[in-house]
Write an enzyme that holds these catalytic residues in place. Structure first.
Site, PDB file in Angstrom:
ATOM      1  CG  ASP A 110       8.876   4.425  -2.796  1.00 26.61           C
ATOM      2  OD1 ASP A 110       8.284   5.060  -3.660  1.00 26.61           O
ATOM      3  OD2 ASP A 110       8.721   3.199  -2.634  1.00 26.61           O
ATOM      4  CG  ASP A 201       4.744   3.586  -1.425  1.00 24.42           C
ATOM      5  OD1 ASP A 201       4.378   4.511  -2.172  1.00 24.42           O
ATOM      6  OD2 ASP A 201       5.594   2.740  -1.744  1.00 24.42           O
ATOM      7  CD  GLU A 202       6.669   7.780  -4.073  1.00 25.07           C
ATOM      8  OE1 GLU A 202       6.797   8.891  -4.584  1.00 25.07           O
ATOM      9  OE2 GLU A 202       6.335   6.748  -4.689  1.00 25.07           O
ATOM     10  CB  CYS A 592      -8.783   8.638 -11.960  1.00 24.97           C
ATOM     11  SG  CYS A 592      -9.293   7.308 -13.054  1.00 24.97           S
ATOM     12  CB  CYS A 595     -11.092   4.478  -9.929  1.00 25.15           C
ATOM     13  SG  CYS A 595      -9.456   5.229  -9.948  1.00 25.15           S
ATOM     14  CG  HIS A 610      -4.552   5.670 -12.363  1.00 22.95           C
ATOM     15  ND1 HIS A 610      -4.661   5.236 -11.069  1.00 22.95           N
ATOM     16  CD2 HIS A 610      -5.812   5.969 -12.769  1.00 22.95           C
ATOM     17  CE1 HIS A 610      -5.930   5.272 -10.714  1.00 22.95           C
ATOM     18  NE2 HIS A 610      -6.648   5.723 -11.723  1.00 22.95           N
ATOM     19  CG  HIS A 614      -8.721   2.752 -15.020  1.00 24.15           C
ATOM     20  ND1 HIS A 614      -9.531   2.118 -14.104  1.00 24.15           N
ATOM     21  CD2 HIS A 614      -8.283   3.871 -14.412  1.00 24.15           C
ATOM     22  CE1 HIS A 614      -9.580   2.828 -12.991  1.00 24.15           C
ATOM     23  NE2 HIS A 614      -8.830   3.903 -13.144  1.00 24.15           N
TER      24      HIS A 614
HETATM   25  N1  DCP Z   1       0.379   0.445  -6.805  1.00 27.31           N
HETATM   26  C1  DCP Z   1      -0.743   0.081  -7.497  1.00 27.31           C
HETATM   27  N2  DCP Z   1      -0.744   0.129  -8.849  1.00 27.31           N
HETATM   28  C2  DCP Z   1       0.349   0.521  -9.532  1.00 27.31           C
HETATM   29  C3  DCP Z   1       1.499   0.894  -8.844  1.00 27.31           C
HETATM   30  C4  DCP Z   1       1.494   0.837  -7.462  1.00 27.31           C
HETATM   31  O1  DCP Z   1      -1.744  -0.262  -6.879  1.00 27.31           O
HETATM   32  N3  DCP Z   1       0.311   0.545 -10.847  1.00 27.31           N
HETATM   33  C5  DCP Z   1       0.362   0.362  -5.332  1.00 27.31           C
HETATM   34  C6  DCP Z   1       0.933  -0.932  -4.867  1.00 27.31           C
HETATM   35  C7  DCP Z   1       2.287  -0.601  -4.363  1.00 27.31           C
HETATM   36  C8  DCP Z   1       2.121   0.819  -3.901  1.00 27.31           C
HETATM   37  O2  DCP Z   1       1.130   1.391  -4.752  1.00 27.31           O
HETATM   38  O3  DCP Z   1       2.709  -1.461  -3.324  1.00 27.31           O
HETATM   39  C9  DCP Z   1       3.380   1.628  -3.991  1.00 27.31           C
HETATM   40  O4  DCP Z   1       3.820   1.680  -5.331  1.00 27.31           O
HETATM   41  P1  DCP Z   1       5.332   1.701  -5.710  1.00 27.31           P
HETATM   42  O5  DCP Z   1       5.437   2.123  -7.122  1.00 27.31           O
HETATM   43  O6  DCP Z   1       6.092   2.507  -4.701  1.00 27.31           O
HETATM   44  O7  DCP Z   1       5.793   0.187  -5.663  1.00 27.31           O
HETATM   45  P2  DCP Z   1       6.099  -0.755  -4.441  1.00 27.31           P
HETATM   46  O8  DCP Z   1       6.105  -0.038  -3.148  1.00 27.31           O
HETATM   47  O9  DCP Z   1       5.189  -1.917  -4.487  1.00 27.31           O
HETATM   48  O10 DCP Z   1       7.552  -1.280  -4.784  1.00 27.31           O
HETATM   49  P3  DCP Z   1       8.960  -0.521  -4.730  1.00 27.31           P
HETATM   50  O11 DCP Z   1       9.762  -1.304  -3.773  1.00 27.31           O
HETATM   51  O12 DCP Z   1       9.484  -0.597  -6.127  1.00 27.31           O
HETATM   52  O13 DCP Z   1       8.709   0.895  -4.300  1.00 27.31           O
HETATM   53 CA    CA Z   2       7.237   1.859  -2.893  1.00 23.93          CA
HETATM   54 CA    CA Z   3       5.856   4.697  -4.221  1.00 20.67          CA
END
Ligand code: DCP
Ligand code: CA
Ligand code: CA
Length: 674
Positions: A110, A201-202, A592, A595, A610, A614
């Site tokens: 991640d 990102d995962e 969804c 969107c 999510h 919204h």
């Molecule tokens: N994201 C988003 N809205 C959310 C959660 C996440 O648009 N409610 C997007 C932005 C994040 C990406 O998805 O950068 C990845 O989400 P993560 O939950 O993995 O969070 P991050 O990567 O930002 O931080 P972490 O270091 O906690 O993984």
């Molecule tokens: Ca992340």
């Molecule tokens: Ca993630």
């Protein structure tokens, strides 16, 4: 059974915010030192009286109802019932234990503060600053510096400003995130060609073969893979290695950011691990489930599921109980899931709101071309074409046409799309999207003759679009001059909710459970490797790797079926029955309705967030409209809402070597935040 300690006081008292728990108050990585009560108070005060707040209260009341019902169910269990369910549970536990597979090594990776890290990479002047990617209405993610103030994803930006006066804002740039995501996937490919990407990102990687072939440990693979990702992207990620995916995901969060945690393939190690693991850490257990299990059965840790196994079997459906018991045993998916048949192909574009019809038709033509390219690249044709529109007022409409034959040429797509758009004109739009579903491999397609009738219909200028707006949707057969049978589905998000189904659906969701609240991770992982995430980057709505919780209780998807003119059954696209502002549903169980973002059903927590996004979006729209004043004015110090321009790419230095948190401290910390 009594309520667990720490149940929040109900709504009132001197400190009403203490009982106000939203997605924003749930700690993410990097929020350990945050004064939770202060954050709760700010959020409470800034959202009090708003639609968002009302909805949170409604959700809270529903959860309370669910808990009361479970208490009542518990109270009527006789000793006989309990001993019966004890036997059921023991048998189930033996079966589950027998299925334990410790032969696979899974790695979950991640990216750290993904969008924020990408923006910092593009503009190094942002480094070290409290940064929010998003806008005043919605924060997609926050840098770790900002998280220290309680700022986090899914929170409205104006609340972020209040919590962190120096917060710097950057607008999201999804093309960038998709680009970096693709770079990471090239690295994943080297370790597992069948890796499972669950968001931008995962990903989950089965590294068993790499370990065997190269004679290296899971730990060495994780170290090497993280270095390779850093090398290729300049970004850091965190990783978890474990015998199954469920545990691997939990492990990747333990030493975040820029860290890794390895759990050996050993039964005792797994059981010890889950013995202190808070249930909320498990993907699929969101706020509502957590509250129910904690308040009704006193379950806080995964292992406590085993102690309450009989009650879990008595109170919940078999599928949910199985899931809970597997969690208690630390079991999770170990086989790579079958490649799921892709359900749809779509593309959408956000643009500055315009009512210029020639511009809109031009954009529609571009979308049709993109969709055609994507369909043809994969040798697919489709039967249902959906036009998605977001008006300048953020109203989301979908209009779909189901054909009797399969289509994929630009000409055909454009004819139908144009017809659908024309029926909506005039209007001012900020987003348009096209989606083709009910897909079919071209080689199996034998629908040429029926296609002809459709073409004739759509070319006919006298076609009568008989749209019935009840419940914000309708499914209508349209007969053209040649009686070519087709159907049109329409849906407006901002129409009157379906009061006829609301209350009872809430109840159903609760008693049925299976598809709405808990879904075992191993049944629902979708191989997105070549699917939606790559081909349908989340453009415009900002939820790349959204995290979630329980489904909106009134969420209901109806599958409408109708007989066509010749008595043939036509299956229509599933559509949502409720369309209140902010009420978002999962079309086809994973798209969804607002969107178009696609999330498989197992990701309950992500779904809640999510939905919260919204809601926050509509709240902010209302507040902006009400006050007509800049919400942050006077509150934002330094560089509020700055929009950064891209600057030449520079490599980030890995900043956190040797700063790993020991496992005990991690869980002590988690328990505190429960
Ligand atoms: N994201 C988003 N809205 C959310 C959660 C996440 O648009 N409610 C997007 C932005 C994040 C990406 O998805 O950068 C990845 O989400 P993560 O939950 O993995 O969070 P991050 O990567 O930002 O931080 P972490 O270091 O906690 O993984
Ligand atoms: Ca992340
Ligand atoms: Ca993630």
């Amino acid at each position: 059974m009594s309520a667990a300690a720490g149940t929040p006081a109900e709504g009132g008292g001197d400190r009403p915010w203490q009982s106000y728990h939203t997605a924003y108050t749930n700690a993410k990585a990097g929020m350990e030192g945050v004064d939770k009560e202060k954050v709760q108070k700010v959020i409470y005060e800034m959202s009090k009286g708003s639609k968002y707040f009302e909805n949170e209260q409604r959700k809270e009341a529903l959860t309370k109802q669910k808990i009361e019902h479970l208490h009542a169910q518990c109270a009527i269990l006789t000793d006989n019932d309990i001993s019966h369910f004890q036997k059921v549970a023991e048998k189930k536990l033996l079966e589950l234990e027998a299925s334990r597979d410790l032969s696979k090594i899974w790695l979950h990776t991640d990216m750290d503060a993904f969008y924020a890290a990408v923006e910092t990479l593009e503009d190094p002047s942002l480094k070290g600053k409290p940064l929010a990617v998003g806008s005043m209405s919605m924060i997609a993610t926050a840098s770790y510096e900002a998280r220290k103030f309680g700022v986090r994803a899914a929170m409205p930006g104006f609340i972020g400003c209040k919590l962190c006066p120096g917060l710097v804002f950057v607008r999201p740039n999804f093309e960038r995130y998709t680009h970096y995501s693709e770079l990471t996937r090239k690295v994943f490919q080297r370790y597992d060609p069948n890796f499972i990407a669950t968001s931008l990102d995962e990903a989950y990687l089965n590294i068993t073969n790499v370990c065997i072939e190269r004679g290296i440990t899971g730990e060495e693979v994780a170290t090497e893979l993280r270095a390779a990702i850093h090398q290729e992207t300049g970004l850091t990620c965190s990783a978890g290695v474990a015998p199954n995916r469920m545990i691997a995901k939990v492990c990747s969060d333990i030493n975040k950011p820029n860290g890794q945690f390895i759990l050996p393939n050993d039964r005792e190690a797994v059981l010890t691990f889950v013995s202190t693991l808070p249930i909320r850490k498990i993907g699929g257990i969101g706020k509502v489930t957590e509250q129910m299990l904690c308040q009704v059965l006193g379950i806080n840790t995964c292992q406590e599921m085993l102690q309450k196994a009989a009650f879990l079997c008595a109170l919940f459906s078999e599928c949910s109980a199985d899931f809970f018991l597997s969690v208690g045993l630390g079991l999770g998916g170990t086989e790579t899931p079958e490649q799921r048949q892709r359900k749809s192909i779509s593309c959408e574009r956000t643009f500055t709101a315009t009512k210029d019809s020639s511009l809109l038709f031009e954009k529609l033509a571009n979308l049709a071309e993109n969709l055609t390219d994507d369909l043809q690249k994969e040798g697919l044709k489709g039967k249902t074409l959906t036009l998605k529109l977001k008006t300048a007022d953020f109203e989301v409409r979908t209009r779909a046409v189901t054909t009797r034959g399969y289509i994929n040429s630009k000409e055909d797509i454009l004819i139908y799309a144009t017809k659908l758009l024309k029926a909506e004109m005039p209007l001012s739009l900020r987003l348009m999207g096209l989606r083709m579903s009910q897909l079919h491999d071209e080689k199996d397609d034998s629908s040429t003759s029926t296609q002809k009738t459709l073409d004739i219909f759509f070319r006919s200028s006298n076609s009568n679009l008989n749209v019935n707006g009840a419940n914000g949707q309708s499914i209508t057969n349209i007969s053209g001059q040649d009686n070519g049978p087709i159907s049109v589905t329409t849906k407006d998000e901002y129409l009157v909710p379906d009061t006829g189904t609301g209350a009872s659906t809430d109840q159903q969701d609760f008693f049925v459970h299976d598809e709405s609240i808990f879904i075992p991770e191993q049944r629902n992982l979708v191989n997105y490797n070549n699917e939606a995430v790559l081909s349908n980057p989340v453009i415009g709505d900002g939820l790349g790797g959204a995290k979630i919780d329980d489904v909106t209780p009134s969420a209901k998807v109806m599958n409408a079926e109708k007989l066509d003119d010749v008595g043939q059954l036509i299956s229509h696209e599933a559509t949502a029955s409720s369309s209140k502002p902010g009420q978002q549903l999962w079309i086809d169980g994973y798209i969804c309705s607002i969107c178009g973002f696609e999330l498989p059903p197992g990701f309950e927590e992500e779904r809640q967030e999510h939905s919260d996004f919204h809601l926050a979006e509509s709240l902010q729209q209302e507040e902006t409209a009400d006050s007509k004043r800049p919400i942050c004015s006077g509150r934002l110090a330094e560089k509020p809402c700055s929009t950064t321009a891209p600057t030449p790419k520079k490599k980030l230095k890995s900043s956190k070597e040797g700063k790993h948190i020991p496992i005990d401290a991690f869980f002590a910390k988690c328990n505190k935040s429960l």
